[in-house]
Design an enzyme around this catalytic site. Sequence first.
Site, PDB file in Angstrom:
ATOM      1  N   LEU A  28       0.810  -1.223   0.000  1.00 52.97           N
ATOM      2  CA  LEU A  28       0.000   0.000   0.000  1.00 52.97           C
ATOM      3  C   LEU A  28       0.840   1.268   0.000  1.00 52.97           C
ATOM      4  O   LEU A  28       0.397   2.328  -0.405  1.00 52.97           O
ATOM      5  CB  LEU A  28      -0.924   0.027   1.221  1.00 52.97           C
ATOM      6  CG  LEU A  28      -1.970  -1.080   1.342  1.00 52.97           C
ATOM      7  CD1 LEU A  28      -2.727  -0.963   2.654  1.00 52.97           C
ATOM      8  CD2 LEU A  28      -2.947  -1.035   0.165  1.00 52.97           C
ATOM      9  N   GLY A  29       2.063   1.136   0.485  1.00 51.86           N
ATOM     10  CA  GLY A  29       2.898   2.331   0.537  1.00 51.86           C
ATOM     11  C   GLY A  29       4.314   1.979   0.926  1.00 51.86           C
ATOM     12  O   GLY A  29       4.569   0.934   1.534  1.00 51.86           O
ATOM     13  N   GLY A  31       7.756   4.168   2.361  1.00 51.39           N
ATOM     14  CA  GLY A  31       8.432   5.420   2.689  1.00 51.39           C
ATOM     15  C   GLY A  31       9.851   5.128   3.164  1.00 51.39           C
ATOM     16  O   GLY A  31      10.295   3.978   3.129  1.00 51.39           O
ATOM     17  N   PHE A  33      10.830   5.193   6.108  1.00 55.23           N
ATOM     18  CA  PHE A  33      10.869   4.580   7.432  1.00 55.23           C
ATOM     19  C   PHE A  33      10.040   3.318   7.548  1.00 55.23           C
ATOM     20  O   PHE A  33       9.860   2.787   8.631  1.00 55.23           O
ATOM     21  CB  PHE A  33      10.423   5.600   8.484  1.00 55.23           C
ATOM     22  CG  PHE A  33      11.226   6.859   8.426  1.00 55.23           C
ATOM     23  CD1 PHE A  33      12.504   6.901   8.969  1.00 55.23           C
ATOM     24  CD2 PHE A  33      10.737   7.989   7.782  1.00 55.23           C
ATOM     25  CE1 PHE A  33      13.270   8.044   8.896  1.00 55.23           C
ATOM     26  CE2 PHE A  33      11.504   9.142   7.711  1.00 55.23           C
ATOM     27  CZ  PHE A  33      12.779   9.176   8.257  1.00 55.23           C
ATOM     28  N   GLY A  34       9.525   2.831   6.421  1.00 55.49           N
ATOM     29  CA  GLY A  34       8.759   1.602   6.508  1.00 55.49           C
ATOM     30  C   GLY A  34       7.986   1.284   5.243  1.00 55.49           C
ATOM     31  O   GLY A  34       7.856   2.124   4.353  1.00 55.49           O
ATOM     32  N   VAL A  36       4.268  -0.554   3.883  1.00 50.40           N
ATOM     33  CA  VAL A  36       2.929  -0.903   4.357  1.00 50.40           C
ATOM     34  C   VAL A  36       2.269  -1.889   3.399  1.00 50.40           C
ATOM     35  O   VAL A  36       2.316  -1.714   2.178  1.00 50.40           O
ATOM     36  CB  VAL A  36       2.065   0.379   4.496  1.00 50.40           C
ATOM     37  CG1 VAL A  36       0.656   0.038   4.967  1.00 50.40           C
ATOM     38  CG2 VAL A  36       2.716   1.368   5.456  1.00 50.40           C
ATOM     39  N   LYS A  54       2.523  -2.518   8.848  1.00 51.85           N
ATOM     40  CA  LYS A  54       3.656  -1.658   8.523  1.00 51.85           C
ATOM     41  C   LYS A  54       4.915  -2.286   9.105  1.00 51.85           C
ATOM     42  O   LYS A  54       4.981  -2.564  10.297  1.00 51.85           O
ATOM     43  CB  LYS A  54       3.473  -0.249   9.109  1.00 51.85           C
ATOM     44  CG  LYS A  54       4.618   0.704   8.715  1.00 51.85           C
ATOM     45  CD  LYS A  54       4.517   2.066   9.408  1.00 51.85           C
ATOM     46  CE  LYS A  54       3.657   3.027   8.624  1.00 51.85           C
ATOM     47  NZ  LYS A  54       3.720   4.422   9.148  1.00 51.85           N
ATOM     48  N   ASP A 166       2.542  15.393  10.968  1.00 50.85           N
ATOM     49  CA  ASP A 166       2.602  15.010   9.549  1.00 50.85           C
ATOM     50  C   ASP A 166       1.179  14.928   8.987  1.00 50.85           C
ATOM     51  O   ASP A 166       0.836  14.003   8.258  1.00 50.85           O
ATOM     52  CB  ASP A 166       3.346  13.684   9.399  1.00 50.85           C
ATOM     53  CG  ASP A 166       3.841  13.442   7.973  1.00 50.85           C
ATOM     54  OD1 ASP A 166       3.846  14.394   7.166  1.00 50.85           O
ATOM     55  OD2 ASP A 166       4.216  12.289   7.673  1.00 50.85           O
TER      56      ASP A 166
HETATM   57  P1  ADP Z   1       4.019   5.760   5.490  1.00 49.48           P
HETATM   58  O1  ADP Z   1       4.952   5.855   6.624  1.00 49.48           O
HETATM   59  O2  ADP Z   1       4.515   4.928   4.366  1.00 49.48           O
HETATM   60  O3  ADP Z   1       3.502   7.100   5.031  1.00 49.48           O
HETATM   61  P2  ADP Z   1       1.275   5.222   6.368  1.00 49.48           P
HETATM   62  O4  ADP Z   1       0.971   4.799   7.767  1.00 49.48           O
HETATM   63  O5  ADP Z   1       0.917   6.616   5.988  1.00 49.48           O
HETATM   64  O6  ADP Z   1       2.803   4.910   6.092  1.00 49.48           O
HETATM   65  O7  ADP Z   1       0.548   4.214   5.378  1.00 49.48           O
HETATM   66  C1  ADP Z   1       0.815   4.225   4.002  1.00 49.48           C
HETATM   67  C2  ADP Z   1      -0.458   4.036   3.215  1.00 49.48           C
HETATM   68  O8  ADP Z   1      -1.067   2.798   3.556  1.00 49.48           O
HETATM   69  C3  ADP Z   1      -1.513   5.087   3.496  1.00 49.48           C
HETATM   70  O9  ADP Z   1      -1.352   6.236   2.716  1.00 49.48           O
HETATM   71  C4  ADP Z   1      -2.795   4.346   3.182  1.00 49.48           C
HETATM   72  O10 ADP Z   1      -3.023   4.347   1.783  1.00 49.48           O
HETATM   73  C5  ADP Z   1      -2.472   2.927   3.595  1.00 49.48           C
HETATM   74  N1  ADP Z   1      -2.947   2.643   4.967  1.00 49.48           N
HETATM   75  C6  ADP Z   1      -2.273   2.837   6.130  1.00 49.48           C
HETATM   76  N2  ADP Z   1      -2.996   2.471   7.196  1.00 49.48           N
HETATM   77  C7  ADP Z   1      -4.174   2.020   6.721  1.00 49.48           C
HETATM   78  C8  ADP Z   1      -5.374   1.471   7.326  1.00 49.48           C
HETATM   79  N3  ADP Z   1      -5.509   1.320   8.655  1.00 49.48           N
HETATM   80  N4  ADP Z   1      -6.370   1.096   6.507  1.00 49.48           N
HETATM   81  C9  ADP Z   1      -6.269   1.235   5.163  1.00 49.48           C
HETATM   82  N5  ADP Z   1      -5.189   1.726   4.538  1.00 49.48           N
HETATM   83  C10 ADP Z   1      -4.138   2.121   5.290  1.00 49.48           C
END
Ligand code: ADP
Length: 351
Positions: A28-29, A31, A33-34, A36, A54, A166
């Site tokens: 899903l993502g 960055g 630092f991690g 997802v 994550k 953030d």
């Molecule tokens: P990063 O540190 O990579 O920014 P995030 O915690 O923002 O990590 O999560 C990255 C992406 O994963 C988010 O932009 C979102 O699209 C998805 N995501 C994160 N947490 C959830 C959740 N609880 N439910 C659905 N999607 C999520």
Amino acid sequence: WDMFVLAFVERFFRPTYRKDDFVLGKKLGEGAFGTVYRVSLKNDSSKAGDLVLKKATEYGAVEIWMNERARRACSNSCADFVYGFLENSSKKTSEYWLIWRFEGEATLYDLMQSKDFPYNVEALILGQVQDLPKGIERENRIIQTILRQILFALDSLHSTGIVHRDIKPQNIIFSEGSRTFKIIDLGAAADLRVGINYVPKEFLLDPRYAAPEQYIMSTQTPSAPSAPVATALSPVLWQLNLPDRFDIYSTGLIFLQMAFPALRSDSSLIQFNRQLKRAEYDLLTWRKTVEPRASSDLKRGFELLALDNEIGWELLTSMVRYKARQRTSAKTALAHPYFVREGLLALSVMQ
Ligand code: ADP
Ligand code: MG
């Protein structure tokens, strides 16, 4: 002590998981630092359903702390946190694994990229497409509803003593279960009541949404005290430095982007930031320079904010200000006359 006992009892009775319990799905993502992923449980007799994982670096420890605390103190404002643990079975470097419930497919960023925004959000919140004429009044009500939900979540986070640092559309998820927006990504957050992550890591901050003050605490603040000292001092420091206003500035920029279709892209936001800096962070100066020669796309934002005697513009300018102490708080913003008007839900009931 009550807090500790409660935390222990809760921890003891909640399910605990290990690495091997999860089946990894879509990424899903990713960055600095991690990473997802969407995941599910292997032997899902508990019907825990869809989860998000994550895999974080060393900052994951702070993120677990923040999520545990947010879950106990203000559970509805952030994504539903399930569990966090240190995973060091495979590699030399250890990772923190954090698990949440999967809240939904779209962040506010995803939704704002659509040509259909904010009507796509209206359909999500109400669960239906309304048979009403499209227009600026209706858009204003939808945006008002989104902004109220964000401020509501922020207010309870701030009341807990947590500054997010953030806040941006990418870190606001639409929860399909509760049909509201929730805050995610507490990786850069600071808990000022207990002194966790007390020294801000300014390199974590996203420059596109960051307030002009880089540090959320003034430089006069003594360097990181030990936890017990911080507990005694921080309410005073909170009053003195108003660190929560950092999130308010970011939220103001989100409000701006929702109101102005022309400012929704990353590049136009960066350009806006440059213009605002040149205007010495005075929104009115910025307005005076751009409005006379504004494209119709930009004009529409001013039009929306001008409804009901410029009430939206008034709220926006109380959020986006150079000096933190001149910015409104989340709680005060929620009582702003901009929110007196009926929001989205009333709009559907009225039909
Ligand atoms: P990063 O540190 O990579 O920014 P995030 O915690 O923002 O990590 O999560 C990255 C992406 O994963 C988010 O932009 C979102 O699209 C998805 N995501 C994160 N947490 C959830 C959740 N609880 N439910 C659905 N999607 C999520
Ligand atoms: Mg994020």
